[in-house]
Design a protein around this motif. Structure first.
Motif, PDB file in Angstrom:
ATOM      1  N   THR A   1       0.823  -1.208   0.000  1.00  0.00           N
ATOM      2  CA  THR A   1       0.000   0.000   0.000  1.00  0.00           C
ATOM      3  C   THR A   1       0.857   1.258   0.000  1.00  0.00           C
ATOM      4  N   ALA A   2       1.917   1.255   0.802  1.00  0.00           N
ATOM      5  CA  ALA A   2       2.799   2.421   0.859  1.00  0.00           C
ATOM      6  C   ALA A   2       3.520   2.639  -0.463  1.00  0.00           C
ATOM      7  N   ALA A   3       3.940   1.555  -1.114  1.00  0.00           N
ATOM      8  CA  ALA A   3       4.633   1.674  -2.395  1.00  0.00           C
ATOM      9  C   ALA A   3       3.705   2.221  -3.473  1.00  0.00           C
ATOM     10  N   ILE A   4       2.448   1.771  -3.461  1.00  0.00           N
ATOM     11  CA  ILE A   4       1.477   2.285  -4.428  1.00  0.00           C
ATOM     12  C   ILE A   4       1.252   3.775  -4.211  1.00  0.00           C
ATOM     13  N   ALA A   5       1.118   4.168  -2.953  1.00  0.00           N
ATOM     14  CA  ALA A   5       0.913   5.585  -2.637  1.00  0.00           C
ATOM     15  C   ALA A   5       2.110   6.418  -3.062  1.00  0.00           C
ATOM     16  N   THR A  33       4.672  10.220  -6.821  1.00  0.00           N
ATOM     17  CA  THR A  33       5.777  10.529  -7.731  1.00  0.00           C
ATOM     18  C   THR A  33       5.267  10.872  -9.121  1.00  0.00           C
ATOM     19  N   ILE A  34       4.237  10.157  -9.585  1.00  0.00           N
ATOM     20  CA  ILE A  34       3.641  10.454 -10.896  1.00  0.00           C
ATOM     21  C   ILE A  34       3.119  11.881 -10.926  1.00  0.00           C
ATOM     22  N   LEU A  35       2.406  12.268  -9.876  1.00  0.00           N
ATOM     23  CA  LEU A  35       1.838  13.615  -9.813  1.00  0.00           C
ATOM     24  C   LEU A  35       2.922  14.673  -9.713  1.00  0.00           C
ATOM     25  N   GLU A  36       3.981  14.392  -8.955  1.00  0.00           N
ATOM     26  CA  GLU A  36       5.058  15.360  -8.794  1.00  0.00           C
ATOM     27  C   GLU A  36       5.822  15.573 -10.097  1.00  0.00           C
ATOM     28  N   ARG A  37       6.109  14.490 -10.789  1.00  0.00           N
ATOM     29  CA  ARG A  37       6.903  14.607 -12.017  1.00  0.00           C
ATOM     30  C   ARG A  37       6.084  15.152 -13.181  1.00  0.00           C
ATOM     31  N   GLY A  38       4.800  14.817 -13.227  1.00  0.00           N
ATOM     32  CA  GLY A  38       3.909  15.370 -14.237  1.00  0.00           C
ATOM     33  C   GLY A  38       4.277  15.046 -15.666  1.00  0.00           C
ATOM     34  N   HIS A  87      -4.878   7.627 -17.429  1.00  0.00           N
ATOM     35  CA  HIS A  87      -6.344   7.625 -17.467  1.00  0.00           C
ATOM     36  C   HIS A  87      -6.922   6.915 -16.253  1.00  0.00           C
ATOM     37  N   ARG A  88      -6.045   6.229 -15.497  1.00  0.00           N
ATOM     38  CA  ARG A  88      -6.439   5.602 -14.235  1.00  0.00           C
ATOM     39  C   ARG A  88      -5.334   5.821 -13.212  1.00  0.00           C
ATOM     40  N   MET A  89      -5.737   5.955 -11.956  1.00  0.00           N
ATOM     41  CA  MET A  89      -4.754   6.069 -10.877  1.00  0.00           C
ATOM     42  C   MET A  89      -5.163   5.199  -9.686  1.00  0.00           C
ATOM     43  N   ASP A  90      -6.032   4.242  -9.914  1.00  0.00           N
ATOM     44  CA  ASP A  90      -6.453   3.359  -8.824  1.00  0.00           C
ATOM     45  C   ASP A  90      -5.333   2.386  -8.471  1.00  0.00           C
ATOM     46  N   LEU A 115       4.278  -1.500 -10.848  1.00  0.00           N
ATOM     47  CA  LEU A 115       5.258  -1.857  -9.826  1.00  0.00           C
ATOM     48  C   LEU A 115       5.702  -3.311  -9.974  1.00  0.00           C
ATOM     49  N   ARG A 116       4.769  -4.187 -10.248  1.00  0.00           N
ATOM     50  CA  ARG A 116       5.123  -5.592 -10.424  1.00  0.00           C
ATOM     51  C   ARG A 116       6.005  -5.799 -11.649  1.00  0.00           C
ATOM     52  N   ALA A 117       5.733  -5.053 -12.701  1.00  0.00           N
ATOM     53  CA  ALA A 117       6.529  -5.186 -13.922  1.00  0.00           C
ATOM     54  C   ALA A 117       7.975  -4.750 -13.716  1.00  0.00           C
ATOM     55  N   ARG A 118       8.210  -3.907 -12.708  1.00  0.00           N
ATOM     56  CA  ARG A 118       9.567  -3.442 -12.413  1.00  0.00           C
ATOM     57  C   ARG A 118      10.039  -3.940 -11.053  1.00  0.00           C
ATOM     58  N   ARG A 119       9.559  -5.125 -10.692  1.00  0.00           N
ATOM     59  CA  ARG A 119       9.996  -5.836  -9.490  1.00  0.00           C
ATOM     60  C   ARG A 119       9.856  -5.013  -8.225  1.00  0.00           C
ATOM     61  N   PHE A 120       8.791  -4.231  -8.152  1.00  0.00           N
ATOM     62  CA  PHE A 120       8.446  -3.513  -6.932  1.00  0.00           C
ATOM     63  C   PHE A 120       9.635  -2.778  -6.347  1.00  0.00           C
TER      64      PHE A 120
END
Length: 366
Positions: free
Chosen positions: A62-66, A71-76, A81-84, A92-97
């Motif tokens: 949960t913390a990693a997702i948050a 980071t996505i919002l900060e870097r812009g 189209h989704r942020m759930d 995250l899973r595709a990049r080994r968390f």
């Protein structure tokens, strides 16, 4: 030479009541497997594999997702189209968390020096890979937190790819792509050793009947549907590129743009975990055009690409025969062609599936 593949006959005549029951049960299990293809259920039984394969821990997920969302919002750099949570989790899973303190960099103390040029090609597979990509001399033991840049960069690539090639999804008749038929296939019996096996059989595609753009569209759709499954996000998979039957008329359709799209789909622009890529049954025709791909495939990815020619024993050294279909000398009967698979997706899809596909730009026609 690889024998010609023939699709299994599901309504074969049985010679006895026992055989009839066996066929019926096999068909039932096939249908259950197809139903699972549209499932987004997070199975707790996969937590151990998620730790082993993706470096994912339930207590930090949960913390990693948050942190990724922040980071996505900060870097812009992109506007997803989704942020759930479920959507971000696949990146995250595709990049080994890549969680805090997993990857650090010794640098000169200037945060600006740890910028995009250092990490645009970073896959998150190892610290050694990152250090090889980052070539600036380090003079101090100052650590820069890189987390979760690998997942952010992947997301930026994903949206850049969709922006560059909108025709691959926008207003595309999703189920109409079943016409691509056997150009793709795969094993719907996934195993932790190899994940999902996807087969690209471009020699089975007729360029005079199906435009190459539809073949690429089908490949992207195959991946978009696949990465909805938490199981496949964790297991990843490998691809077998079977070039049997490839001719000059096929290769003439492969422009630099098409080559770039194929490479991007196989592993650089979508949140998929491609373990390896195996090329078989190629000839001088492919060799003559392979320069197109050599200029596009990142240097770090070559270690995951294996050339077997017509030596299937070489393939078996990487992929056990029990995980391969009979037409590659294997013993697994769970092979299905893309067209048949997509028709099953149409049969078992739900409203969530339709909504998510429409959000990507696809048309859902009954």
């Amino acid at each position: 030479m690889c024998p010609q593949y023939q699709a299994p006959i599901l309504n074969e005549k049985a010679s006895s009541p026992v055989a009839t029951n066996d066929i019926k049960m096999r068909d039932v299990f096939r249908e259950i497997a197809f139903q699972a293809e549209v499932s987004t259920y997070e199975d707790p039984e996969f937590e151990e594999l998620a730790l082993e394969l993706c470096n994912e821990r339930p207590e930090t997920r949960t913390a990693a997702i948050a942190e990724l969302r922040e980071t996505i919002l900060e870097r812009g750099e992109c506007v997803p189209h989704r942020m759930d949570d479920a959507f971000l989790l696949r990146f995250l899973r595709a990049r080994r968390f890549v969680i805090p303190r997993a990857y650090r960099l010794e640098c000169g103390g200037e945060e600006e020096r740890v910028g995009e040029p250092c990490i645009t090609s970073f896959t998150g597979n190892s610290e050694a890979e990152f250090r090889a990509l980052y070539r600036t001399p380090c003079s101090k033991h100052h650590f820069k937190l890189l987390v979760p840049y690998a997942a952010v960069i992947l997301m930026v690539r994903y949206y850049k790819f969709r922006e560059d090639y909108p025709h691959l999804q926008r207003d595309v008749d999703l189920f109409g792509l079943a016409r691509v038929g056997g150009a793709y296939g795969g094993m719907y019996a996934d195993h932790p050793r190899v994940g999902r096996i996807t087969v690209l059989r471009f020699g089975a595609w007729d360029p005079s009947e199906i435009p190459v753009e539809d073949v690429v569209r089908a490949g992207m759709l195959l991946l978009e549907i696949g990465i909805r499954q938490p199981k496949l996000q964790v297991l990843g998979g490998l691809c077998i590129v079977d070039l049997e039957g490839i001719s000059i008329r096929h290769m003439r359709t492969v422009t630099p743009a098409i080559a770039h799209q194929i490479v991007s789909l196989i592993g650089t622009s979508l949140p998929t975990r491609v373990r390896s890529c195996h090329l078989i049954n190629y000839s001088w025709i492919f060799n003559a055009f392979s320069y197109l791909f050599k200029t596009i495939i990142p240097s770090y990815a070559w270690k995951q690409i294996h050339f077997h020619g017509r030596d299937l024993n070489s393939l078996y050294a990487h992929v056990p025969q029990e995980n391969l279909p009979p037409h590659y000398g294997g013993t697994c009967d769970k092979y299905v062609e893309f067209g048949h698979w997509l028709n099953k997706i149409k049969k078992y899809r739900d409203q969530q599936f339709d909504d998510e596909m429409r959000a990507l730009g696809y048309l859902i026609k009954e």
